[in-house]
Design an enzyme around this catalytic site. Structure first.
Site, PDB file in Angstrom:
ATOM      1  N   GLU A  34       0.951  -1.284  -0.005  1.00  0.00           N
ATOM      2  CA  GLU A  34       0.067  -0.190  -0.053  1.00  0.00           C
ATOM      3  C   GLU A  34       0.863   1.375  -0.115  1.00  0.00           C
ATOM      4  O   GLU A  34       0.427   2.148   1.041  1.00  0.00           O
ATOM      5  CB  GLU A  34      -1.134  -0.019   1.301  1.00  0.00           C
ATOM      6  CG  GLU A  34      -1.912  -1.271   1.156  1.00  0.00           C
ATOM      7  CD  GLU A  34      -3.082  -1.290   2.309  1.00  0.00           C
ATOM      8  OE1 GLU A  34      -2.737  -0.261   3.333  1.00  0.00           O
ATOM      9  OE2 GLU A  34      -3.545  -2.243   2.588  1.00  0.00           O
TER      10      GLU A  34
ATOM     11  N   GLU B 150      -5.911 -10.218  -1.989  1.00  0.00           N
ATOM     12  CA  GLU B 150      -7.139 -10.322  -1.143  1.00  0.00           C
ATOM     13  C   GLU B 150      -8.495 -10.308  -1.299  1.00  0.00           C
ATOM     14  O   GLU B 150      -9.316  -9.553  -0.958  1.00  0.00           O
ATOM     15  CB  GLU B 150      -6.630  -8.995  -0.144  1.00  0.00           C
ATOM     16  CG  GLU B 150      -5.163  -9.074   0.423  1.00  0.00           C
ATOM     17  CD  GLU B 150      -5.078  -7.907   1.132  1.00  0.00           C
ATOM     18  OE1 GLU B 150      -5.719  -7.190   1.682  1.00  0.00           O
ATOM     19  OE2 GLU B 150      -3.629  -7.329   1.321  1.00  0.00           O
TER      20      GLU B 150
END
Length: 384
Positions: free
Chosen positions: A6, A123
């Site tokens: 991220e 994910e």
């Protein structure tokens, strides 16, 4: 290995210790990958990972800027996309409803694929409490990634009831009792279904015969194909909806001077696979006599290249049952023509050529052989 997670949304507090933004704007990310490359084994694959990318062209551009900085330095081996449900839409019972453009999601996934790096969905989840809603959304979003040639893996974020992300508690696929939710039952069969055929012909054009010959690449494990022709790209209704066992279909006579949309999917004992992207053509007034076209599809064979993956050379071998025109082309993962290897008349026989890709970047490619009115396509992977 996920080296940096991220970077767009959650840069770490210690990023300045790694060089901060620096000259590139992402020096700390580059340094992180340099250290990982230095201290990890040669077999370790280095990945970057991010969320809320695919629905936004600008976010995809920002992510690509980082990826290309790493790729230019030989530091990255794969791209991670988290693929949470909220990255695509709100849950179906939410008070604040939103749904991102699915075509934008597909387009931005293709942009990442153009890097030639493998993509991993890291994910993936569908957060829906009602089984039928979760199943419906899995049928929409899961095939986008599963059937994309650049996606090499999907990891589920939430698998067993009660052992999932607490802020998204309905992502589970198995109840504590061990019972599978319908979405998982559907996926068990879907992953065994054929992938969508590629390289549909015709994929465009005007003034085509009113009974055009449609053809497509073979799909591994398919035993038959469903062909649909419609006047609308929504395929709400059909002019033709037929099942055939070959990789071509001679259409019945269609309306003249009309744009038609068509698509095809593979079928095997587990069910129907995902449909190909729809393409279109416009008919003229001509009707072609069907007996003018001869087929020998069972005797025409394009073999898998060897070695595969390869660097930079590989062998391509094929057989043709009679004399005819042989055209062998290479396409990138988006279907863009990269080069023509050969285009010439040849006698019946078996042929083999050495293909050298030293001028091409690493990535997934398709090689397609057109022999008279037949075509076959195979995937090959160039790794440097």
């Amino acid at each position: 290995m996920d080296v940096v997670n991220e970077p767009l949304h959650a840069p770490p507090a210690y990023k300045n210790a790694l060089g901060g933004d620096g000259v590139t704007g992402w020096d700390w990310v580059i340094k992180s990958f340099e250290l990982a490359r230095q201290y990890c084994s040669d077999s370790t694959k280095l990945l970057i990972n991010e969320y809320n990318v695919l629905h936004s062209s600008s976010a995809t551009t920002n992510y690509l800027n980082i990826i290309n900085l790493l790729k230019d330095r030989g530091l990255i081996d794969g791209i991670g996309i988290q693929g949470h449900y909220f990255e695509f839409r709100s849950d179906m019972n939410a008070s604040n409803q939103y749904v991102y453009d699915i075509n934008a999601i597909k387009s931005n996934l293709n942009r990442l694929a153009e890097t030639g790096l493998p993509i991993y969905i890291t994910e993936f989840d569908i957060d829906e409490p009602i089984d039928s809603n979760q199943l419906a959304q899995y049928k929409i979003y899961f095939p986008i990634f599963w059937t994309h040639p650049a996606v090499e893996g999907i990891t589920f974020w939430g698998y067993i009831q009660g052992d999932v992300w607490t802020s998204h508690p309905n992502t589970y696929l198995i109840l504590v009792s061990g019972t599978e939710r319908p979405a998982l039952q559907w996926m068990r069969n879907f992953v065994l279904c054929p992938f969508p055929p590629n390289f549909l012909t015709p994929s465009s054009g005007n003034d085509l015969p009113r009974n055009p010959l449609l053809s497509w690449s073979s799909s591994d494990s398919a035993t038959s194909y469903r062909v649909q022709i419609s006047l609308s790209n929504s395929f709400a209704s059909f002019l033709i909806d037929s099942v055939v066992t070959d990789t071509f279909y001679q259409s019945a006579v269609l309306p003249a001077g009309t744009r038609h949309f068509w698509r095809v999917c593979g079928i095997n004992q587990f069910g129907e696979g995902y449909f190909s992207n729809a393409v279109s053509f416009v008919t003229g007034n001509q009707i072609v006599a069907v007996n003018e076209v001869g087929y020998s599809p069972t005797a025409f064979l394009l073999e898998q290249n060897y070695p595969n993956p390869f660097n930079p050379s590989t062998k391509i071998r094929w057989s043709a049952p009679s004399s005819g025109r042989h055209t062998l082309k290479v396409f990138d993962v988006l279907g863009n023509e990269v080069l023509t290897i050969l285009d010439e008349n040849r006698e019946a026989g078996t042929y083999e050529i050495d293909f050298n890709a030293e001028n091409l970047p690493s990535g997934i490619y398709f090689y397609q052989l057109v022999y008279d009115h037949l075509l076959q396509t195979k995937k090959m992977i160039l790794i440097r």
